[in-house]
Enzyme design. Structure first.
Site, PDB file in Angstrom:
ATOM      1  N   GLY A 191       0.830  -1.205   0.000  1.00  0.00           N
ATOM      2  CA  GLY A 191       0.000   0.000   0.000  1.00  0.00           C
ATOM      3  C   GLY A 191       0.859   1.248   0.000  1.00  0.00           C
ATOM      4  O   GLY A 191       1.492   1.555   1.010  1.00  0.00           O
ATOM      5  N   GLY A 231       0.044   4.885  -0.414  1.00  0.00           N
ATOM      6  CA  GLY A 231      -0.898   5.993  -0.562  1.00  0.00           C
ATOM      7  C   GLY A 231      -2.387   5.717  -0.533  1.00  0.00           C
ATOM      8  O   GLY A 231      -3.167   6.647  -0.739  1.00  0.00           O
ATOM      9  N   CYS A 240      -3.777   9.358   4.284  1.00  0.00           N
ATOM     10  CA  CYS A 240      -2.544   9.532   3.496  1.00  0.00           C
ATOM     11  C   CYS A 240      -2.685  10.648   2.478  1.00  0.00           C
ATOM     12  O   CYS A 240      -3.719  10.753   1.819  1.00  0.00           O
ATOM     13  CB  CYS A 240      -2.239   8.283   2.688  1.00  0.00           C
ATOM     14  SG  CYS A 240      -2.101   6.821   3.657  1.00  0.00           S
ATOM     15  N   ASP A 268      -2.706  -3.230   2.919  1.00  0.00           N
ATOM     16  CA  ASP A 268      -2.730  -2.208   3.976  1.00  0.00           C
ATOM     17  C   ASP A 268      -3.257  -0.868   3.464  1.00  0.00           C
ATOM     18  O   ASP A 268      -2.629  -0.225   2.627  1.00  0.00           O
ATOM     19  CB  ASP A 268      -1.291  -2.044   4.505  1.00  0.00           C
ATOM     20  CG  ASP A 268      -1.177  -0.883   5.484  1.00  0.00           C
ATOM     21  OD1 ASP A 268      -2.201  -0.475   6.057  1.00  0.00           O
ATOM     22  OD2 ASP A 268      -0.041  -0.392   5.673  1.00  0.00           O
ATOM     23  N   GLY A 269      -4.417  -0.472   4.009  1.00  0.00           N
ATOM     24  CA  GLY A 269      -4.930   0.867   3.719  1.00  0.00           C
ATOM     25  C   GLY A 269      -6.022   0.881   2.675  1.00  0.00           C
ATOM     26  O   GLY A 269      -6.068   0.044   1.775  1.00  0.00           O
ATOM     27  N   GLY A 312      -6.791   0.955   9.439  1.00  0.00           N
ATOM     28  CA  GLY A 312      -6.441   2.051  10.325  1.00  0.00           C
ATOM     29  C   GLY A 312      -7.686   2.790  10.766  1.00  0.00           C
ATOM     30  O   GLY A 312      -8.257   2.522  11.829  1.00  0.00           O
ATOM     31  N   SER A 313      -8.179   3.687   9.909  1.00  0.00           N
ATOM     32  CA  SER A 313      -9.254   4.579  10.345  1.00  0.00           C
ATOM     33  C   SER A 313     -10.535   3.838  10.736  1.00  0.00           C
ATOM     34  O   SER A 313     -11.277   4.296  11.595  1.00  0.00           O
ATOM     35  CB  SER A 313      -9.559   5.618   9.268  1.00  0.00           C
ATOM     36  OG  SER A 313     -10.108   4.986   8.157  1.00  0.00           O
ATOM     37  N   ARG A 320      -4.791   9.839  13.248  1.00  0.00           N
ATOM     38  CA  ARG A 320      -3.674  10.643  12.759  1.00  0.00           C
ATOM     39  C   ARG A 320      -2.759   9.818  11.856  1.00  0.00           C
ATOM     40  O   ARG A 320      -2.401   8.688  12.201  1.00  0.00           O
ATOM     41  CB  ARG A 320      -2.897  11.110  13.995  1.00  0.00           C
ATOM     42  CG  ARG A 320      -1.672  11.897  13.768  1.00  0.00           C
ATOM     43  CD  ARG A 320      -1.136  12.500  15.065  1.00  0.00           C
ATOM     44  NE  ARG A 320      -1.225  11.639  16.215  1.00  0.00           N
ATOM     45  CZ  ARG A 320      -1.767  11.996  17.380  1.00  0.00           C
ATOM     46  NH1 ARG A 320      -2.267  13.182  17.571  1.00  0.00           N
ATOM     47  NH2 ARG A 320      -1.808  11.148  18.394  1.00  0.00           N
TER      48      ARG A 320
HETATM   49  P1  XMP Z   1      -6.687   3.219   6.442  1.00  0.00           P
HETATM   50  O1  XMP Z   1      -7.263   3.563   5.120  1.00  0.00           O
HETATM   51  O2  XMP Z   1      -7.120   1.867   6.927  1.00  0.00           O
HETATM   52  O3  XMP Z   1      -5.107   3.133   6.191  1.00  0.00           O
HETATM   53  O4  XMP Z   1      -6.908   4.280   7.466  1.00  0.00           O
HETATM   54  C1  XMP Z   1      -4.215   2.805   7.208  1.00  0.00           C
HETATM   55  C2  XMP Z   1      -2.797   2.770   6.641  1.00  0.00           C
HETATM   56  O5  XMP Z   1      -2.405   4.078   6.177  1.00  0.00           O
HETATM   57  C3  XMP Z   1      -0.973   4.142   6.176  1.00  0.00           C
HETATM   58  N1  XMP Z   1      -0.574   5.400   6.815  1.00  0.00           N
HETATM   59  C4  XMP Z   1      -0.085   6.457   6.142  1.00  0.00           C
HETATM   60  N2  XMP Z   1       0.177   6.628   4.829  1.00  0.00           N
HETATM   61  N3  XMP Z   1       0.851   8.864   5.290  1.00  0.00           N
HETATM   62  C5  XMP Z   1       0.673   7.831   4.402  1.00  0.00           C
HETATM   63  O6  XMP Z   1       0.923   8.010   3.202  1.00  0.00           O
HETATM   64  C6  XMP Z   1       0.607   8.741   6.624  1.00  0.00           C
HETATM   65  O7  XMP Z   1       0.776   9.699   7.392  1.00  0.00           O
HETATM   66  C7  XMP Z   1       0.118   7.480   7.065  1.00  0.00           C
HETATM   67  N4  XMP Z   1      -0.218   7.017   8.300  1.00  0.00           N
HETATM   68  C8  XMP Z   1      -0.647   5.741   8.108  1.00  0.00           C
HETATM   69  C9  XMP Z   1      -0.461   2.956   6.941  1.00  0.00           C
HETATM   70  O8  XMP Z   1       0.033   2.029   6.003  1.00  0.00           O
HETATM   71  C10 XMP Z   1      -1.721   2.452   7.642  1.00  0.00           C
HETATM   72  O9  XMP Z   1      -1.670   1.089   7.981  1.00  0.00           O
END
Ligand code: XMP
Length: 476
Positions: free
Chosen positions: A297, A299, A304, A337-338, A360-361, A385
């Site tokens: 993942g 971005g 992100c 991831d993400g 994450g979120s 965050r």
């Molecule tokens: P979701 O969509 O589930 O994604 O909230 C969680 C994932 O986002 C990544 N992550 C970041 N990616 N800047 C980024 O480009 C950031 O500040 C950041 N913080 C988290 C990370 O892979 C996480 O698991």
């Protein structure tokens, strides 16, 4: 120049196929996180400081997934977090805390407060069981100068088990005698272990819990590639971490290969996951560097802004497909991831080749996520965050006492608020329910079958619009 098309979850749907599943319960969600670690549900909580600390990790492991603790704290705090997860559940406590019968009640109270448990076994120097000091014994002990031996439940009144007590035998003893603690002793009455009613209760309540060989819940921790990461990794593994996630924004980099080599030297064959990556080339090179799992993942995350700030990234469905097709050849499991916003995205991620998904979120804002609940009007919120957000950089600067000026920080993530959602279990139930339904629509009894059976179609924006509730005002 030929520019290929790359897709993400909302660009596709899965074609339904004839199914032999008669109920969602026939869909088995067991999967692999790494070469050696299996999970009962394919959900992993993100190593973000607003998502995963010990409370989240304990709950997720109990529900069948795993939490990856974040690393934005001192090594000592990180180690303590791992220990909290490891202490949360036992089959047998092999080295139970004990107190000498000639200590005072005051000393016993202080000791209990210091180690954070509710009762103690009583033994003298040779570790022979003298009694038990339980919650009940303390209830009426107002005189702190009395001795432990005067208020404990003495040995002759105790029910004990032997060193080889099975789980079924222990369960029976607890139910017959309504006790809180079952000391295990050898033929000389020396303490060889302890089983508590809480541990038995947890084992019964959480049949899907992922446990290590000693019966403790599994947990992962993130490490970086700079500064104290080697020392941190060694301490975390010593504390019982089952898997280390080497987590950097651009995982296909010399920094990553250097870190993998150094960590292998420092922590031996502990399970290592590397990320984040988004291409087949990165997948091949990291598999050949000997990692046990990959995290995909660049971005897609909700917080992100990497793609906006750097112009780089890969829509997540294509990224997962590219990485997974190579990783499969090496037997290396993949985490998507993400970017997961709904349960259908999990089905699509696994259909694209992922073995687990990291969220994450969706898990931020739950009771178990770190941080306080804020109220605005009649609504409740928590913070979510990005790890590369400005606030996070500021926090990191304070922890590491770096001298770097904050003016140099170019954030690749944002800080946001998310609605307070209550217990994470409620969300997990919905996500796993949706996944199992998706498995039923694709005639998949297992995760491996789902990976084989999924056939995607690309859809238009009209198709996407048609997919959600439309032309009505939804009330639930
Ligand atoms: P979701 O969509 O589930 O994604 O909230 C969680 C994932 O986002 C990544 N992550 C970041 N990616 N800047 C980024 O480009 C950031 O500040 C950041 N913080 C988290 C990370 O892979 C996480 O698991």
């Amino acid at each position: 120049m030929h520019i290929p098309l790359a897709l993400t979850y909302d660009d596709v749907l899965i074609v339904p196929r004839r199914s032999s599943l008669t109920s969602r319960s026939e869909a088995n969600t067991r999967t692999r996180l790494t070469k050696k670690i299996s999970l009962n549900i394919p959900l992993v909580t993100a190593n973000m400081d607003t998502v995963t600390e010990s409370e989240m990790a304990i709950t997720m492991a109990r529900l069948g997934g795993i939490g990856i603790l974040h690393r934005f704290m001192s090594i000592e705090d990180n180690v303590e977090e791992v220990k909290k997860v490891k202490r949360a559940q036992n089959l047998i406590i092999e080295h139970p805390y004990t107190i000498d019968p000639d200590k005072t009640v005051g000393e016993a109270k202080n000791y209990i407060a210091e180690i954070g448990i509710t009762g103690l076994l009583v033994a003298n120097g040779d570790n022979r069981l003298q009694g038990v000091l339980s919650r009940r014994d303390f209830l009426f002990a107002s005189d702190d100068t009395k001795l432990v031996r005067d208020i404990m439940t003495p040995r002759e009144k105790l029910v004990v088990g032997d060193a080889y007590a099975t789980f079924a035998q222990a369960k029976q003893i607890f139910s017959d005698h309504k006790i809180e603690k079952l000391p295990l002793v050898d033929h000389d009455d020396r303490i060889v272990g302890l089983i508590t009613s809480d541990d038995i209760k947890h084992i019964i309540e959480y049949p899907l819990a992922n446990r290590d060989e000693d019966g403790h819940l599994v947990v992962g921790v993130a490490v970086g590639v700079h500064g104290d990461y080697i020392e941190r990794a060694q301490e975390l593994v010593r504390a019982g971490a089952d898997v280390l996630v080497i987590d950097i924004a651009h995982g296909h980099s010399d920094l990553m290969f250097n870190a993998i080599a150094k960590l292998r030297d420092a922590v031996g064959d502990v399970q290592l996951i590397a990320g984040n990556i988004a291409t087949a080339h990165a997948s091949k090179e990291l598999c050949e560097a000997g990692v046990d799992g990959l995290k995909v993942g660049v971005g897609p995350g909700s917080i992100c802004i990497t793609r906006i700030v750097t112009g780089c990234g890969m829509p997540q469905l294509t990224a997962v497909m590219e990485v997974a097709k190579v990783a499969k050849q090496y037997g290396v499991p993949v985490i998507a991831d993400g970017g997961i916003q709904k349960s259908g995205d999990i089905v699509k991620a696994i259909g694209a080749g992922a073995d687990t998904v990291m969220l994450g979120s969706m898990f931020a804002g739950t009771t178990e996520s770190p941080g306080v609940v804020m109220t605005k009007g009649d609504k409740k919120f928590k913070i979510c965050r990005g790890s590369a957000s400005f606030t996070q950089a500021n926090k990191r600067k304070k922890i590491s006492q770096e001298n770097k000026s904050l003016k140099e920080v170019v954030p690749e993530g944002v800080e946001s608020i998310v609605p307070f959602k209550g217990p994470v279990e409620d969300i997990v139930v919905q996500l796993v329910g949706g996944l199992k339904s998706g498995m039923s629509y694709t005639n998949s009894h297992s995760i491996a079958e789902l990976q084989r059976n999924v056939e995607f179609v690309r859809i238009s924006s009209a198709g996407m619009k048609e997919s959600g509730a439309h032309d009505v005002q939804a009330i639930t």
